[in-house]
Design a protein around this motif. Sequence first.
Motif, PDB file in Angstrom:
ATOM      1  N   TRP A 188       0.819  -1.218   0.000  1.00  0.00           N
ATOM      2  CA  TRP A 188       0.000   0.000   0.000  1.00  0.00           C
ATOM      3  C   TRP A 188       0.851   1.265   0.000  1.00  0.00           C
ATOM      4  O   TRP A 188       0.471   2.275  -0.594  1.00  0.00           O
ATOM      5  CB  TRP A 188      -0.921  -0.019   1.225  1.00  0.00           C
ATOM      6  CG  TRP A 188      -1.831   1.167   1.317  1.00  0.00           C
ATOM      7  CD1 TRP A 188      -2.919   1.443   0.542  1.00  0.00           C
ATOM      8  CD2 TRP A 188      -1.722   2.259   2.251  1.00  0.00           C
ATOM      9  NE1 TRP A 188      -3.507   2.631   0.941  1.00  0.00           N
ATOM     10  CE2 TRP A 188      -2.781   3.152   1.989  1.00  0.00           C
ATOM     11  CE3 TRP A 188      -0.830   2.547   3.284  1.00  0.00           C
ATOM     12  CZ2 TRP A 188      -2.974   4.315   2.719  1.00  0.00           C
ATOM     13  CZ3 TRP A 188      -1.035   3.711   4.009  1.00  0.00           C
ATOM     14  CH2 TRP A 188      -2.084   4.581   3.727  1.00  0.00           C
ATOM     15  N   ILE A 189       2.019   1.224   0.654  1.00  0.00           N
ATOM     16  CA  ILE A 189       2.826   2.446   0.743  1.00  0.00           C
ATOM     17  C   ILE A 189       3.792   2.602  -0.434  1.00  0.00           C
ATOM     18  O   ILE A 189       4.310   3.699  -0.661  1.00  0.00           O
ATOM     19  CB  ILE A 189       3.630   2.514   2.063  1.00  0.00           C
ATOM     20  CG1 ILE A 189       4.611   1.347   2.191  1.00  0.00           C
ATOM     21  CG2 ILE A 189       2.695   2.590   3.253  1.00  0.00           C
ATOM     22  CD1 ILE A 189       5.485   1.427   3.446  1.00  0.00           C
ATOM     23  N   LYS A 190       4.033   1.538  -1.191  1.00  0.00           N
ATOM     24  CA  LYS A 190       4.990   1.680  -2.297  1.00  0.00           C
ATOM     25  C   LYS A 190       4.278   2.227  -3.536  1.00  0.00           C
ATOM     26  O   LYS A 190       3.057   2.059  -3.694  1.00  0.00           O
ATOM     27  CB  LYS A 190       5.656   0.345  -2.602  1.00  0.00           C
ATOM     28  CG  LYS A 190       4.786  -0.694  -3.275  1.00  0.00           C
ATOM     29  CD  LYS A 190       5.581  -1.977  -3.467  1.00  0.00           C
ATOM     30  CE  LYS A 190       4.747  -3.048  -4.156  1.00  0.00           C
ATOM     31  NZ  LYS A 190       5.494  -4.320  -4.272  1.00  0.00           N
ATOM     32  N   PRO A 191       5.017   2.884  -4.420  1.00  0.00           N
ATOM     33  CA  PRO A 191       4.404   3.467  -5.619  1.00  0.00           C
ATOM     34  C   PRO A 191       3.804   2.394  -6.527  1.00  0.00           C
ATOM     35  O   PRO A 191       4.326   1.285  -6.639  1.00  0.00           O
ATOM     36  CB  PRO A 191       5.580   4.177  -6.308  1.00  0.00           C
ATOM     37  CG  PRO A 191       6.567   4.414  -5.215  1.00  0.00           C
ATOM     38  CD  PRO A 191       6.440   3.248  -4.293  1.00  0.00           C
ATOM     39  N   GLU A 192       2.724   2.765  -7.189  1.00  0.00           N
ATOM     40  CA  GLU A 192       2.106   1.868  -8.155  1.00  0.00           C
ATOM     41  C   GLU A 192       2.892   1.919  -9.465  1.00  0.00           C
ATOM     42  O   GLU A 192       3.569   2.906  -9.773  1.00  0.00           O
ATOM     43  CB  GLU A 192       0.659   2.291  -8.410  1.00  0.00           C
ATOM     44  CG  GLU A 192      -0.220   2.199  -7.173  1.00  0.00           C
ATOM     45  CD  GLU A 192      -1.596   2.820  -7.391  1.00  0.00           C
ATOM     46  OE1 GLU A 192      -1.633   3.974  -7.869  1.00  0.00           O
ATOM     47  OE2 GLU A 192      -2.596   2.161  -7.090  1.00  0.00           O
TER      48      GLU A 192
END
Length: 343
Positions: A20-24
Amino acid sequence: MGKLSTKSASHRALMNFVDWIKPEKETDETIETQADEIRKRLSAKAVQDGLVVRSTPWSGSFAKKTGLRRHMRGKFEVEGQDVDLPFVVSPQSKEGENIHTLLDRFEQYTKESYRDTERNPTKSSIRLSFKKSKLSYDIVPMLAVVGDDKAQVLLRSDGERRLTSVQKHIDFVKKRTAASNLLDGRVKFNEGVRLVKWWRELRQSQSDVLDEVPTILIDLLCAKAFDEYSVNETYTETLSRWFGRIAHIVRERKRVDFNDFKDPSSTRSSDIWTVLDPVNPENNVVPATWTNIKLQEFAKWFEEARDGMARVIAADTADDTAAVFEELVALFGNAIKDHGEAS
């Protein structure tokens, strides 16, 4: 300590949370396209102004794959990602090499190229913030090094000139991520760094003593913990060991150095604590403004995180999911309760 299963509540929560916290992937593609446009526009302005632009390499957490797409700002989670964009230049005069002169020039380039985009000068960059994409780019002027296209001089607001290499800093992190990729399980070095960086932001928002812990310091402490303990099959056990080892290092003020690029053994330091830049061992990344009180606070952060992870493991071993999440929330904030469950 018993070995946790990869099906344990805490591992699954941390695994989902780091996703959830890492870039898509879509955001990464947007950054690559937008950054390329920024480079072209500002480089053209710089050349017209008489600067020689030697290179515009990728840099920072985006290139290292340790970046966050969400951040803590005070008590709130804020969408958005920060990207470093170095411009390695050769001015035509010594006066042109001054950081304030370069920042003034690049601020003018950004103003002319992006008139309707928010601009904010910092001590060593011009920040361009795009509201629609929620992306910010730190335009960082650096000086080229004659004869070495992988070295740069970072200019500080106090007049200091610091030899560095953005490419080698990226290689330093990627080497450890690659090593973790060869191991069994989901846990990767760079993802562990993401979790520690999020935890750092939460602690900063709660502290009256430490309001800014440099990212490079977090990178290097995680690297030292990885070099000594690697990663386990669960995020829970990995972070438990990392927090414990770093707590000891900070409390005892043990020197941290690496020999990836240069032998640091001849480097001496009279500072109250030393964490040497692996690219340039003459650079101690611990802020010169840090006092004994700040270091004690920093050690306390890691000690409390170590103890918190021990309670997480105990709760997980007892199959007490409610207690697991209570402890994880204390470490990573309410966001992990909301986003630690699989969607």
